[in-house]
Design an enzyme around this catalytic site. Structure first.
Site: not given
Ligand code: UD1
Length: 384
Positions: A219
């Site tokens: 991811h």
């Molecule tokens: C975050 C952490 C990463 C961790 C990962 C575990 C940071 C910088 N990154 O990355 O270190 O390894 O979590 O999962 O804090 N989204 C959903 N549903 C959710 C949350 C997110 O659909 O509940 C989607 C959204 O489109 C969002 C994308 O995932 O834009 C990324 O989510 P985000 O929280 O920004 O970072 P992660 O890639 O999950």
């Protein structure tokens, strides 16, 4: 003289890898209160969920499986760019701190929630304890590395998982008196939940036999946000799937990118693409896999615990003991096929479990925080 009978802490969790780190802390604070008998202030540790992760599969499932009490406060910030997400957490967490007036804020790991809450407290004069302090990938293109460096520069108490983390902090000029080696908190949760994980039906549901499939999670933006890299990864997985079934629960970021780039997002041949799986199913898949391919910090550690060969698709790792002692090896896209081949033809079990992966880290953390308070009280009393 400080006569407080209660020590109040806000324990922050925001994203999936945080939930297994806060669960044992909250449990251990309760156990401390039951043993305490009035000798030390009572610990009132309240959970704050920032809402960085909000999908059921990334959040609620972990509360249910790990029996984490519902958060006292949910900031509900949701997704956004790094600046937007960090700023939203800061705005809301400042209000929470004003309302709750905590003595401590306890942050875990390296996600945006960790950094945002630390920044808020450092300006409000609230003490911060960082669990999993000192890890470094030495790669500032990773957002998590920025989060780690800034959090550790500001925190008052740095609770480290391993000796390499202590060395990193000292090299950055952090006073030794702030650093406390406590061990790996993830293993507390793993050890507590292994019996339930072993009852998971995930292998039967997916028609898998122990030690005859690959468990894949990817991811990181560096792997999944680039169309060429993601397409090349998927093509390697299809190739691997010809000799070994591949189970790939896709993080929402990965699922979104597969769809956006028009790459097959349902899986075909030997590759099964699933929704994210819960904690017990993930542990069960890890323990029973022939190999793990990942870019997750947690999976590198869990496969090391189970001595299951792991390939980490990253140029570096902030968890070097998983490579030097454990079953982990770093790999690159241009070497992935040969590394997979080597693992498949190598031993099914390798490596050793690093020191202080003993399931007792939460106890050492609570003790370190209570001792910090006792020291401050003695010092204040001496001045008065
Ligand atoms: C975050 C952490 C990463 C961790 C990962 C575990 C940071 C910088 N990154 O990355 O270190 O390894 O979590 O999962 O804090 N989204 C959903 N549903 C959710 C949350 C997110 O659909 O509940 C989607 C959204 O489109 C969002 C994308 O995932 O834009 C990324 O989510 P985000 O929280 O920004 O970072 P992660 O890639 O999950």
């Amino acid at each position: 003289m400080n006569h407080k009978r209660t020590q109040k802490a806000l324990v922050v969790a925001g994203a999936r890898p945080n939930f297994m780190k806060v669960a044992p802390l909250l449990k251990e604070a309760d156990a401390f209160n039951r043993r305490n008998e009035g000798k030390f202030p009572r610990l009132e540790w309240l959970l704050v969920h920032t809402g960085q992760h909000y999908d059921r599969t990334l959040s609620d499932v972990f509360f249910e499986e790990l029996r984490i009490p519902p958060p006292a406060v949910n900031l509900g910030v949701g997704s956004g760019s790094h600046a937007v997400q960090t700023a939203n957490i800061m705005l809301k967490f400042e209000q929470t701190c004003l309302a709750e007036n905590p003595d401590w804020v306890i942050v875990v790991g390296d996600v945006n929630s960790t950094l945002a809450c630390t920044l808020v407290c450092s300006k409000m004069g609230i003490k911060v304890a960082h669990v999993e302090a000192g890890l470094r990938s030495f790669d500032r293109t990773m957002p998590e590395e920025i989060n780690r460096i800034v959090t550790d520069a500001l925190a008052d108490l740095l609770l480290t998982p391993s000796g390499d983390a202590d060395e990193n902090l000292k090299r950055e000029g952090i006073a030794e008196s702030k650093i406390k080696l406590v061990g790996n908190i993830m293993i507390d949760t793993l050890a507590a939940h292994l019996p339930e994980a072993r009852k998971s039906r995930i292998l039967q549901e997916l028609g898998l036999k122990p030690k005859s499939f690959a468990y894949v999670t990817l991811h990181r933006p560096s792997n999944v946000d680039d169309p060429q890299s993601l397409a090349a990864i998927m093509s390697s997985l299809r190739k691997l799937g010809e000799s070994l079934p591949v189970v790939f629960p896709a993080h929402p970021r990965t699922a979104k990118m597969l769809a956006q780039f028009g790459i097959d997002n349902r899986g075909s041949g030997g590759v099964k693409i699933l929704e994210p799986v819960g904690y017990h199913a993930s542990l069960c898949l890890t323990e029973n896999a022939r190999l793990v391919l990942t870019d997750s910090g947690g999976l590198q550690e869990e496969s090391t615990f189970f001595k299951v060969p792991c390939l980490t698709l990253r140029p570096n790792t902030e968890r070097p003991s998983t490579v030097s002692l454990g079953s982990n090896k770093l790999t690159r896209l241009d070497r992935l096929a040969s590394d997979l081949d080597e693992v498949i033809h190598g031993p099914a079990e390798k490596g050793q479990i690093p020191p202080l992966w003993d399931g007792k880290t939460a106890g050492r953390i609570v003790q370190a925080i209570v001792e910090f308070d006792e020291r401050s009280r003695t010092e204040t009393a001496a001045i008065e």
